[in-house]
Scaffold this motif. Structure first.
Motif, PDB file in Angstrom:
ATOM      1  N   THR A  66       0.975  18.209  19.863  1.00 57.07           N
ATOM      2  CA  THR A  66       1.351  18.946  22.012  1.00 57.07           C
ATOM      3  C   THR A  66       1.053  18.559  22.659  1.00 57.07           C
ATOM      4  O   THR A  66       1.728  17.494  23.530  1.00 57.07           O
ATOM      5  CB  THR A  66      -0.983  18.274  21.120  1.00 57.07           C
ATOM      6  N   GLY A  67       0.573  19.370  23.311  1.00 57.09           N
ATOM      7  CA  GLY A  67       1.091  19.674  25.022  1.00 57.09           C
ATOM      8  C   GLY A  67       2.529  19.454  25.496  1.00 57.09           C
ATOM      9  O   GLY A  67       3.071  20.100  25.074  1.00 57.09           O
ATOM     10  N   GLU A  68       2.786  18.818  26.138  1.00 54.09           N
ATOM     11  CA  GLU A  68       4.541  19.560  27.019  1.00 54.09           C
ATOM     12  C   GLU A  68       4.638  18.143  25.910  1.00 54.09           C
ATOM     13  O   GLU A  68       4.739  17.349  25.579  1.00 54.09           O
ATOM     14  CB  GLU A  68       3.878  18.794  28.718  1.00 54.09           C
ATOM     15  N   ILE A  69       6.377  18.389  25.907  1.00 53.22           N
ATOM     16  CA  ILE A  69       7.849  17.884  25.790  1.00 53.22           C
ATOM     17  C   ILE A  69       8.512  17.744  26.658  1.00 53.22           C
ATOM     18  O   ILE A  69       8.766  18.160  27.535  1.00 53.22           O
ATOM     19  CB  ILE A  69       7.707  18.551  24.173  1.00 53.22           C
ATOM     20  N   THR A  70       8.858  16.838  25.890  1.00 52.24           N
ATOM     21  CA  THR A  70      10.866  16.875  26.858  1.00 52.24           C
ATOM     22  C   THR A  70      11.914  16.704  26.342  1.00 52.24           C
ATOM     23  O   THR A  70      11.520  16.218  25.102  1.00 52.24           O
ATOM     24  CB  THR A  70      10.131  15.505  27.803  1.00 52.24           C
ATOM     25  N   VAL A  71      12.624  17.968  26.338  1.00 48.39           N
ATOM     26  CA  VAL A  71      13.304  17.996  25.232  1.00 48.39           C
ATOM     27  C   VAL A  71      14.777  17.765  26.342  1.00 48.39           C
ATOM     28  O   VAL A  71      14.972  18.382  27.057  1.00 48.39           O
ATOM     29  CB  VAL A  71      13.349  18.772  24.972  1.00 48.39           C
ATOM     30  N   TYR A  72      15.747  16.770  26.125  1.00 48.89           N
ATOM     31  CA  TYR A  72      17.091  16.398  26.558  1.00 48.89           C
ATOM     32  C   TYR A  72      18.531  17.871  26.300  1.00 48.89           C
ATOM     33  O   TYR A  72      18.431  17.462  24.996  1.00 48.89           O
ATOM     34  CB  TYR A  72      17.825  15.336  26.536  1.00 48.89           C
ATOM     35  N   THR A  73      18.784  18.693  27.589  1.00 50.52           N
ATOM     36  CA  THR A  73      19.636  19.351  26.788  1.00 50.52           C
ATOM     37  C   THR A  73      20.768  19.427  27.408  1.00 50.52           C
ATOM     38  O   THR A  73      21.495  18.832  28.425  1.00 50.52           O
ATOM     39  CB  THR A  73      19.021  20.721  27.554  1.00 50.52           C
ATOM     40  N   HIS A  74      21.707  19.808  26.753  1.00 47.45           N
ATOM     41  CA  HIS A  74      22.917  20.358  27.046  1.00 47.45           C
ATOM     42  C   HIS A  74      23.438  21.876  26.808  1.00 47.45           C
ATOM     43  O   HIS A  74      23.446  22.624  26.443  1.00 47.45           O
ATOM     44  CB  HIS A  74      23.807  19.757  25.669  1.00 47.45           C
ATOM     45  N   HIS A  75      23.780  21.751  29.065  1.00 47.04           N
ATOM     46  CA  HIS A  75      24.241  23.746  28.680  1.00 47.04           C
ATOM     47  C   HIS A  75      25.062  24.181  28.109  1.00 47.04           C
ATOM     48  O   HIS A  75      26.247  24.495  28.999  1.00 47.04           O
ATOM     49  CB  HIS A  75      23.160  24.381  29.965  1.00 47.04           C
ATOM     50  N   HIS A  76      25.124  24.944  27.214  1.00 48.72           N
ATOM     51  CA  HIS A  76      27.081  25.209  26.346  1.00 48.72           C
ATOM     52  C   HIS A  76      27.165  26.440  27.224  1.00 48.72           C
ATOM     53  O   HIS A  76      26.466  27.771  26.554  1.00 48.72           O
ATOM     54  CB  HIS A  76      27.021  24.911  25.204  1.00 48.72           C
ATOM     55  N   VAL A  77      27.707  27.022  27.776  1.00 51.02           N
ATOM     56  CA  VAL A  77      28.465  28.284  28.269  1.00 51.02           C
ATOM     57  C   VAL A  77      29.890  28.613  27.691  1.00 51.02           C
ATOM     58  O   VAL A  77      31.173  27.560  27.655  1.00 51.02           O
ATOM     59  CB  VAL A  77      29.007  28.505  29.963  1.00 51.02           C
ATOM     60  N   ARG A  78      29.775  29.490  26.712  1.00 49.67           N
ATOM     61  CA  ARG A  78      31.342  30.173  26.908  1.00 49.67           C
ATOM     62  C   ARG A  78      31.591  32.109  27.479  1.00 49.67           C
ATOM     63  O   ARG A  78      30.613  32.808  27.808  1.00 49.67           O
ATOM     64  CB  ARG A  78      31.802  30.173  24.813  1.00 49.67           C
ATOM     65  N   GLU A  79      32.567  32.159  26.819  1.00 53.23           N
ATOM     66  CA  GLU A  79      32.496  33.880  27.006  1.00 53.23           C
ATOM     67  C   GLU A  79      31.545  34.724  26.547  1.00 53.23           C
ATOM     68  O   GLU A  79      30.946  35.262  27.317  1.00 53.23           O
ATOM     69  CB  GLU A  79      33.682  34.506  27.169  1.00 53.23           C
ATOM     70  N   ASP A  80      31.258  34.586  25.154  1.00 53.26           N
ATOM     71  CA  ASP A  80      30.048  35.178  24.432  1.00 53.26           C
ATOM     72  C   ASP A  80      28.545  34.822  24.303  1.00 53.26           C
ATOM     73  O   ASP A  80      28.083  35.623  23.593  1.00 53.26           O
ATOM     74  CB  ASP A  80      30.503  35.395  23.180  1.00 53.26           C
ATOM     75  N   ALA A  81      28.438  33.869  24.947  1.00 54.37           N
ATOM     76  CA  ALA A  81      26.988  33.400  24.644  1.00 54.37           C
ATOM     77  C   ALA A  81      26.582  32.177  25.939  1.00 54.37           C
ATOM     78  O   ALA A  81      27.707  31.481  26.437  1.00 54.37           O
ATOM     79  CB  ALA A  81      26.795  32.850  23.261  1.00 54.37           C
ATOM     80  N   ILE A  82      25.864  31.742  25.877  1.00 53.96           N
ATOM     81  CA  ILE A  82      25.186  30.549  26.797  1.00 53.96           C
ATOM     82  C   ILE A  82      23.982  30.306  25.709  1.00 53.96           C
ATOM     83  O   ILE A  82      23.067  31.052  25.354  1.00 53.96           O
ATOM     84  CB  ILE A  82      24.485  30.858  28.425  1.00 53.96           C
TER      85      ILE A  82
END
Length: 206
Positions: free
Chosen positions: A40-56
């Motif tokens: 509940t409340g805020e959560i912190t999620v560590y991310t990987h930002h993956h970029v390719r030609e047809d999707a982000i």
């Protein structure tokens, strides 16, 4: 690059969660989305930002160790983001790292999407590149045994049960859920895989 997100969880599905960050809904693909269900409340999620030609796409993890391991895994030939996500859904970061250090192909080939050749590439490419990821836990010897459990299916349940209790589920909720889940657990299942199934069942009520 988006390194982490902080905000409330507003929705989850089998493969992803949706977070509200300053009024913007971010879809984040996770190894185990249902693990966030009780937060509940805020959560912190560590991310990987993956970029390719047809999707982000954004892939998210509860710890820096999982984030770092994911990024190392996708450097291995033949392992894309989806396979790397499957690896983390099938085993803990410490278990995967220990298996790589010990060249435990039997363990690695039990993970989703990993055959013998890919397991061998993981060992060859990553064995000397995982410094700083889970080292403290591995040094204690807590994860020295990486073979998947091959005993009766109920043997992993005590560990899973304690993990679910820590997330806030009650004894009665767990007892009811186990009566159904125990028929779907197999000897080769790990505690991690059973935990994922249990969380989904508890969240959906089915």
């Amino acid at each position: 690059m988006i390194d982490y997100l902080r905000g409330p969880l507003v929705h989850l599905e089998n493969e992803y969660i949706v977070m509200d960050v300053n009024g913007i809904g971010y879809r984040v693909f996770c190894p185990n989305p249902f693990a966030w269900a009780k937060h509940t409340g805020e959560i912190t999620v560590y991310t990987h930002h993956h970029v390719r030609e047809d999707a982000i796409q954004l892939f998210g993890f509860p710890s820096r160790d999982e984030q770092k391991l994911f990024r190392k895994l996708i450097e291995v030939s033949g392992i894309g983001p989806r396979v790397a996500l499957g690896i983390l859904s099938g085993g803990s970061p410490e278990g995967v790292i220990t298996a790589i250090y010990q060249e435990n192909i039997t363990f690695l080939t039990k993970l989703p999407g990993i055959g013998k050749k890919t397991a061998q590439r993981m060992i060859l490419d990553l064995k000397d590149k995982l410094d700083g990821i889970g080292d403290a836990l591995i040094a204690t010897g807590l994860f020295a045994q990486t073979e998947l459990p091959m005993a009766a299916s109920g043997d992993v349940w005590p560990e899973v049960r304690e993990g679910l209790k820590a997330l806030g589920y009650t004894e009665s909720e767990l007892d009811r859920m186990w009566q159904t889940l125990k028929h779907e657990v197999f000897p080769e299942d790990t505690a991690d895989s059973v935990m994922k199934r249990a969380l989904k069942m508890l969240y959906t009520g089915s």
